[in-house]
Design an enzyme around this catalytic site. Structure first.
Site, short mmCIF file in Angstrom:
data_model
loop_
_atom_site.label_atom_id
_atom_site.label_comp_id
_atom_site.label_asym_id
_atom_site.label_seq_id
_atom_site.Cartn_x
_atom_site.Cartn_y
_atom_site.Cartn_z
N GLU A 93 36.69 33.68 33.48
CA GLU A 93 36.27 33.92 32.11
C GLU A 93 35.88 32.61 31.40
O GLU A 93 36.43 31.56 31.71
CB GLU A 93 37.40 34.61 31.33
CG GLU A 93 37.64 36.02 31.84
CD GLU A 93 38.80 36.74 31.15
OE1 GLU A 93 38.77 37.97 31.18
OE2 GLU A 93 39.69 36.09 30.62
N CYS A 113 34.39 27.28 25.92
CA CYS A 113 35.63 26.95 26.64
C CYS A 113 35.43 27.35 28.10
O CYS A 113 35.15 28.50 28.42
CB CYS A 113 36.76 27.75 25.97
SG CYS A 113 38.33 27.54 26.78
N CYS A 120 45.52 29.78 38.18
CA CYS A 120 46.09 28.44 37.98
C CYS A 120 47.42 28.38 38.70
O CYS A 120 48.20 29.33 38.65
CB CYS A 120 46.29 28.17 36.49
SG CYS A 120 46.94 26.50 36.16
N CYS A 124 52.84 27.74 33.73
CA CYS A 124 53.45 27.46 32.42
C CYS A 124 53.97 28.78 31.87
O CYS A 124 53.31 29.82 31.97
CB CYS A 124 52.41 26.86 31.46
SG CYS A 124 51.73 25.29 32.05
N CYS A 127 51.75 31.02 29.39
CA CYS A 127 50.31 31.15 29.64
C CYS A 127 49.99 32.36 30.52
O CYS A 127 50.62 32.55 31.57
CB CYS A 127 49.80 29.86 30.30
SG CYS A 127 48.05 29.93 30.70
N CYS A 348 43.34 30.80 23.46
CA CYS A 348 43.98 29.91 24.43
C CYS A 348 45.05 30.64 25.21
O CYS A 348 45.89 31.31 24.62
CB CYS A 348 44.69 28.78 23.72
SG CYS A 348 43.62 27.68 22.90
N1 SAH Z 1 45.50 23.46 32.25
C1 SAH Z 1 44.91 22.84 31.12
C2 SAH Z 1 43.76 23.62 30.47
C3 SAH Z 1 43.93 25.10 30.31
S1 SAH Z 1 45.05 25.71 29.09
C4 SAH Z 1 45.97 22.50 30.10
O1 SAH Z 1 47.13 22.86 30.31
O2 SAH Z 1 45.69 21.81 29.14
C5 SAH Z 1 44.27 25.37 27.56
C6 SAH Z 1 45.22 25.28 26.38
O3 SAH Z 1 45.76 26.57 26.02
C7 SAH Z 1 46.42 24.42 26.67
O4 SAH Z 1 46.70 23.56 25.59
C8 SAH Z 1 47.53 25.44 26.84
O5 SAH Z 1 48.78 24.89 26.68
C9 SAH Z 1 47.14 26.47 25.79
N2 SAH Z 1 47.78 27.77 25.95
C10 SAH Z 1 48.13 28.38 27.09
N3 SAH Z 1 48.72 29.57 26.82
C11 SAH Z 1 48.75 29.71 25.48
C12 SAH Z 1 49.22 30.74 24.60
N4 SAH Z 1 49.76 31.86 25.07
N5 SAH Z 1 49.06 30.55 23.27
C13 SAH Z 1 48.49 29.43 22.80
N6 SAH Z 1 48.02 28.44 23.58
C14 SAH Z 1 48.15 28.57 24.91
#
Ligand code: SAH
Length: 383
Positions: A93, A113, A120, A124, A127, A348
């Site tokens: 996406e 984006c 991934c 985390c 996420c 995000c």
């Molecule tokens: N792996 C990279 C890029 C992808 S995530 C990274 O970690 O930076 C892009 C952004 O979205 C990151 O800052 C991540 O922490 C944030 N993100 C992930 N899940 C989220 C959520 N449920 N709510 C808000 N931000 C989130």
């Protein structure tokens, strides 16, 4: 003979390719501009190239493109989510985000984006992409094509890119930087490097490498906690690169580049939004001039989280504002990001490709792929 995919080749690589066909070098420049600036889908469209050379290209090369499978537009803020199918059936996406009204230069800014991996491996806890598991890295061509395809649907020029979609860019460093080289070239998509941000969950070695290579793109670190043990709970990558390692790498980055990194910080109620967390930030800002982006936590309930992940809740708005103003008092630049695209799960961390099946079964079904040795062709299609 297998035909070579030209989408994703740099100008230098295109020169080598045309020379290998016995053609003049300048042809590479023509191809480069047709593929990236004009977004050509076929060699036959390249009308200023001789018929003979076009026919040779049709026999020796291809232009592999992402297939647009679905597009959803948010009725509230115009955020557009694209679902693309890759040549092997996997899906990714990308999200087009108009600038918030009333923000400076909003009428001109349009941000895409981008994804860098299918799924991934970092897991985390907050996420959605992590719940898909990891299938494979994207090629530079697949990264660049997200921009070319999204541009076709955009009402105006895409001006900014954030590598913040699915995946961890630093785990696909070579292809990511190659895509940056292509995209920022003024004979190509011509998006200035200063308008491109690469966001990482925290690879200290790659942060140093970016500084050593004088990469001109902007750097963002998804920090989310300055407390090592807490960050480990949120982001298991912290077991490999501790908060201290990351801060040292960013100090190095700042000293070499004189560019301030951005810290992404999701506020979780009662977990990382306390006065002690503010104090840690203030201490950090004495070492590295800080820019902090506060991100609202977007619910990932559709992935049916359990345990620690299920307990994470967004910080209430009044506390978000108090947190931001305490940082500002210490001269830290703070932005509170909006929730663009939340209604279409394009915000995000919500980019988990979902089953669009009747009955509403959703994408929490983990894609069963080996995390340790993903083999092309052995991945399970996500949809
Ligand atoms: N792996 C990279 C890029 C992808 S995530 C990274 O970690 O930076 C892009 C952004 O979205 C990151 O800052 C991540 O922490 C944030 N993100 C992930 N899940 C989220 C959520 N449920 N709510 C808000 N931000 C989130």
């Amino acid at each position: 003979m297998t035909r070579k995919n030209l989408k994703g080749l740099t100008l230098k690589e295109l020169r080598e390719f045309v020379e290998s066909l016995g053609e003049k070098k300048y042809r590479a420049g023509q191809l480069f501009s047709w593929i990236y600036a004009k977004g050509a889908n076929s060699f036959d469209e390249m009308t200023d190239i001789s018929k003979e050379f076009r026919s040779l290209l049709n026999h020796t090369a291809i232009l592999d493109s992402l297939e647009l499978v679905a597009k959803s537009v948010s009725p509230t803020d115009g955020t557009t989510k694209f679902l693309f199918k890759l040549h092997d059936g996997l899906r990714i996406e990308s999200v087009l985000i108009p600038a918030e009204e009333n923000s400076p230069g909003a009428e001109k800014r349009l941000t895409l984006c981008l994804s860098t991996q299918v799924g991934c491996p970092l897991d985390c806890s907050f996420c959605a992409t992590g719940t898909m598991g990891f299938s494979r890295n994207l090629t530079a061509g697949e990264i660049v094509d997200q921009v070319i395809q999204a541009q076709r649907h955009a009402h105006r020029r895409i001006t900014n890119l954030v590598y913040m979609g699915m995946g961890e860019p630093m785990l696909n460093y070579g292809e990511v930087m190659k895509s940056v080289e292509i995209i920022t070239d003024d004979r190509s998509l011509n998006i200035g490097a200063r308008h491109v941000t690469i966001s990482t969950a925290g690879y200290a070695d790659k942060i140093r490498q970016m500084a050593d290579e004088h990469q001109k793109v902007k750097l963002a670190l998804s920090l989310h906690s300055l407390h090592n043990e807490k960050r480990k709970q949120l982001m298991p990558i912290t077991k490999k690169h501790s908060v201290d390692d990351l801060v040292q790498a960013l100090e190095y980055y700042y000293r070499r580049t004189r560019r301030r990194p951005t810290f992404e910080y999701i506020l979780f109620d009662g977990f990382n939004d306390t006065d002690e967390d503010i104090h840690r930030f203030v201490k950090l800002s004495k070492r590295i001039p800080c820019k902090v982006n506060i991100i609202p936590f977007h619910s990932i309930d559709f992935t049916q989280p359990t345990g620690f992940a299920a307990a994470l809740k967004p910080t209430p708005l009044n506390r978000v504002e108090a947190f931001a103003s305490a940082l500002r008092k210490s001269n830290i630049t703070v932005m509170i990001r909006s929730s663009a695209g939340e209604d279409i799960e394009a915000a995000c961390g919500q980019l988990a490709v979902k089953e669009a099946q009747a009955g509403g079964r959703r994408a929490r079904q983990r894609v069963q792929v080996s995390r340790s040795s993903p083999k092309a062709g052995s991945t399970v299609p996500i949809m």
